[in-house]
Motif scaffolding. Structure first.
Motif, PDB file in Angstrom:
ATOM      1  N   ASP A 172      33.976  -1.897   4.375  1.00  0.00           N
ATOM      2  CA  ASP A 172      35.001  -3.085   4.152  1.00  0.00           C
ATOM      3  C   ASP A 172      34.467  -4.466   4.531  1.00  0.00           C
ATOM      4  O   ASP A 172      34.913  -5.471   4.580  1.00  0.00           O
ATOM      5  CB  ASP A 172      36.574  -2.799   4.508  1.00  0.00           C
ATOM      6  N   GLN A 173      33.469  -4.253   5.804  1.00  0.00           N
ATOM      7  CA  GLN A 173      33.059  -5.669   6.581  1.00  0.00           C
ATOM      8  C   GLN A 173      31.523  -5.938   6.309  1.00  0.00           C
ATOM      9  O   GLN A 173      31.033  -6.914   6.498  1.00  0.00           O
ATOM     10  CB  GLN A 173      33.170  -5.368   7.828  1.00  0.00           C
ATOM     11  N   ILE A 174      30.657  -4.929   5.683  1.00  0.00           N
ATOM     12  CA  ILE A 174      29.409  -5.307   5.813  1.00  0.00           C
ATOM     13  C   ILE A 174      28.740  -4.256   4.416  1.00  0.00           C
ATOM     14  O   ILE A 174      29.286  -3.272   4.187  1.00  0.00           O
ATOM     15  CB  ILE A 174      28.356  -4.799   7.159  1.00  0.00           C
ATOM     16  N   LEU A 175      27.878  -4.908   3.969  1.00  0.00           N
ATOM     17  CA  LEU A 175      26.863  -4.202   2.853  1.00  0.00           C
ATOM     18  C   LEU A 175      25.541  -4.372   3.133  1.00  0.00           C
ATOM     19  O   LEU A 175      25.020  -5.513   3.174  1.00  0.00           O
ATOM     20  CB  LEU A 175      27.363  -4.784   1.376  1.00  0.00           C
ATOM     21  N   ILE A 176      24.774  -3.448   3.081  1.00  0.00           N
ATOM     22  CA  ILE A 176      23.429  -3.631   3.267  1.00  0.00           C
ATOM     23  C   ILE A 176      22.591  -2.974   1.922  1.00  0.00           C
ATOM     24  O   ILE A 176      22.980  -1.987   1.852  1.00  0.00           O
ATOM     25  CB  ILE A 176      22.707  -2.866   4.529  1.00  0.00           C
ATOM     26  N   GLY A 177      22.062  -3.867   1.112  1.00  0.00           N
ATOM     27  CA  GLY A 177      21.377  -3.356  -0.081  1.00  0.00           C
ATOM     28  C   GLY A 177      19.909  -3.154   0.204  1.00  0.00           C
ATOM     29  O   GLY A 177      19.330  -3.769   1.160  1.00  0.00           O
ATOM     30  N   THR A 178      19.147  -2.101  -0.152  1.00  0.00           N
ATOM     31  CA  THR A 178      17.980  -1.671   0.084  1.00  0.00           C
ATOM     32  C   THR A 178      17.254  -1.417  -1.505  1.00  0.00           C
ATOM     33  O   THR A 178      17.758  -1.000  -2.290  1.00  0.00           O
ATOM     34  CB  THR A 178      17.942  -0.243   0.850  1.00  0.00           C
ATOM     35  N   LEU A 179      15.957  -1.653  -1.317  1.00  0.00           N
ATOM     36  CA  LEU A 179      15.051  -1.281  -2.286  1.00  0.00           C
ATOM     37  C   LEU A 179      13.940  -0.333  -1.776  1.00  0.00           C
ATOM     38  O   LEU A 179      13.434  -0.338  -0.581  1.00  0.00           O
ATOM     39  CB  LEU A 179      14.266  -2.444  -2.897  1.00  0.00           C
ATOM     40  N   PRO A 180      13.483   0.794  -2.466  1.00  0.00           N
ATOM     41  CA  PRO A 180      12.565   1.636  -2.194  1.00  0.00           C
ATOM     42  C   PRO A 180      10.971   1.320  -2.141  1.00  0.00           C
ATOM     43  O   PRO A 180      10.155   1.738  -2.929  1.00  0.00           O
ATOM     44  CB  PRO A 180      12.656   2.926  -3.235  1.00  0.00           C
ATOM     45  N   ARG A 181      10.727   0.333  -1.406  1.00  0.00           N
ATOM     46  CA  ARG A 181       9.296  -0.423  -1.442  1.00  0.00           C
ATOM     47  C   ARG A 181       8.663  -0.463  -0.296  1.00  0.00           C
ATOM     48  O   ARG A 181       7.687  -0.989  -0.080  1.00  0.00           O
ATOM     49  CB  ARG A 181       9.452  -1.780  -2.126  1.00  0.00           C
ATOM     50  N   GLY A 182       9.207   0.448   0.857  1.00  0.00           N
ATOM     51  CA  GLY A 182       8.526   0.726   2.029  1.00  0.00           C
ATOM     52  C   GLY A 182       7.543   1.782   1.754  1.00  0.00           C
ATOM     53  O   GLY A 182       7.224   2.416   0.928  1.00  0.00           O
ATOM     54  N   ALA A 204      27.842 -10.095   4.615  1.00  0.00           N
ATOM     55  CA  ALA A 204      28.778  -9.972   5.492  1.00  0.00           C
ATOM     56  C   ALA A 204      30.421 -10.321   4.756  1.00  0.00           C
ATOM     57  O   ALA A 204      30.452 -11.386   4.307  1.00  0.00           O
ATOM     58  CB  ALA A 204      28.999 -11.007   6.722  1.00  0.00           C
ATOM     59  N   LEU A 205      31.380  -9.376   4.807  1.00  0.00           N
ATOM     60  CA  LEU A 205      32.354  -9.075   4.078  1.00  0.00           C
ATOM     61  C   LEU A 205      33.903  -9.445   4.833  1.00  0.00           C
ATOM     62  O   LEU A 205      34.619  -9.912   4.554  1.00  0.00           O
ATOM     63  CB  LEU A 205      32.637  -8.032   3.140  1.00  0.00           C
ATOM     64  N   GLY A 206      33.486  -9.275   6.004  1.00  0.00           N
ATOM     65  CA  GLY A 206      34.609  -9.390   7.097  1.00  0.00           C
ATOM     66  C   GLY A 206      34.031  -9.256   8.451  1.00  0.00           C
ATOM     67  O   GLY A 206      33.120  -9.101   8.659  1.00  0.00           O
ATOM     68  N   GLY A 207      35.026  -9.367   9.336  1.00  0.00           N
ATOM     69  CA  GLY A 207      34.875  -9.041  10.774  1.00  0.00           C
ATOM     70  C   GLY A 207      34.270  -9.950  11.522  1.00  0.00           C
ATOM     71  O   GLY A 207      34.098 -11.046  11.223  1.00  0.00           O
TER      72      GLY A 207
END
Length: 178
Positions: free
Chosen positions: A86-96, A108-111
């Motif tokens: 409820d406070q953070i979202l980390i989006g990733t792509l498979p490009r490594g 950042a959604l809160g905190g």
């Protein structure tokens, strides 16, 4: 009818009194840098365009449990993923390397999450203006900042509560496109 010599002065004074107050001058602020796209939680630094695994392990060690959602990537072989609570979202792509998750978005959604320039949830619009200057783009409740000469991204975006003039959330995003 006699001309009153003080009439022009009185008219000018009246006009000046009716003008809205001037907006406070914005101090010169440095342009956005790649380091400004980092998000901080205490000593933990969230960066874009890095492997996600070390960051996710650090959050897990702090007791931050994230829910994982994934879909087939439309840009790369593999899965796009979101790790969130409820406070953070980390989006990733498979490009490594070998399709490893690379950080594309940090929201950042809160905190207690902060930007490098000290802006967090609840900061005022005036705080954002003092820290970053005028936004490159204002879109309704979004203040969008970009690196010099890179209007297509990466971006630092503040989502504003227009009634309270405070930051509701903010995010850094690479805006990777094919």
């Amino acid at each position: 009818m006699a001309w009153n010599k003080s009439a022009p002065t009185l008219c000018l004074l009246l006009v000046l009194l009716l003008l809205p107050p001037a907006a406070p001058a914005v101090q010169d602020v440095p342009p956005l840098t790649p380091e400004d796209l980092e998000v901080l939680l205490g000593e933990t630094v969230f960066s874009l365009d890095v492997p996600a695994a070390p960051l996710l392990r650090a959050l897990d060690q702090k007791g931050i449990r994230l829910t994982v959602r994934e879909v087939d990537s439309c840009l790369f072989p593999g899965k796009d993923r979101e790790f969130s609570d409820d406070q953070i979202l980390i989006g990733t792509l498979p490009r490594g390397a070998r399709g490893a998750d690379m950080v594309e978005t940090i929201m950042a959604l809160g905190g207690e999450y902060m930007t490098r320039r000290g802006i967090g949830i609840g900061s005022t619009g005036q705080d954002v203006l003092a820290a970053y200057g005028e936004a490159a783009l204002k879109d309704y409740d979004l203040l969008i900042y970009c690196l010099p000469g890179q209007p297509d991204g990466p971006w630092l975006v503040f989502v504003m509560d227009l009634e309270k003039d405070t930051v509701l959330s903010f995010y850094a995003v690479l805006n990777t496109q094919c």
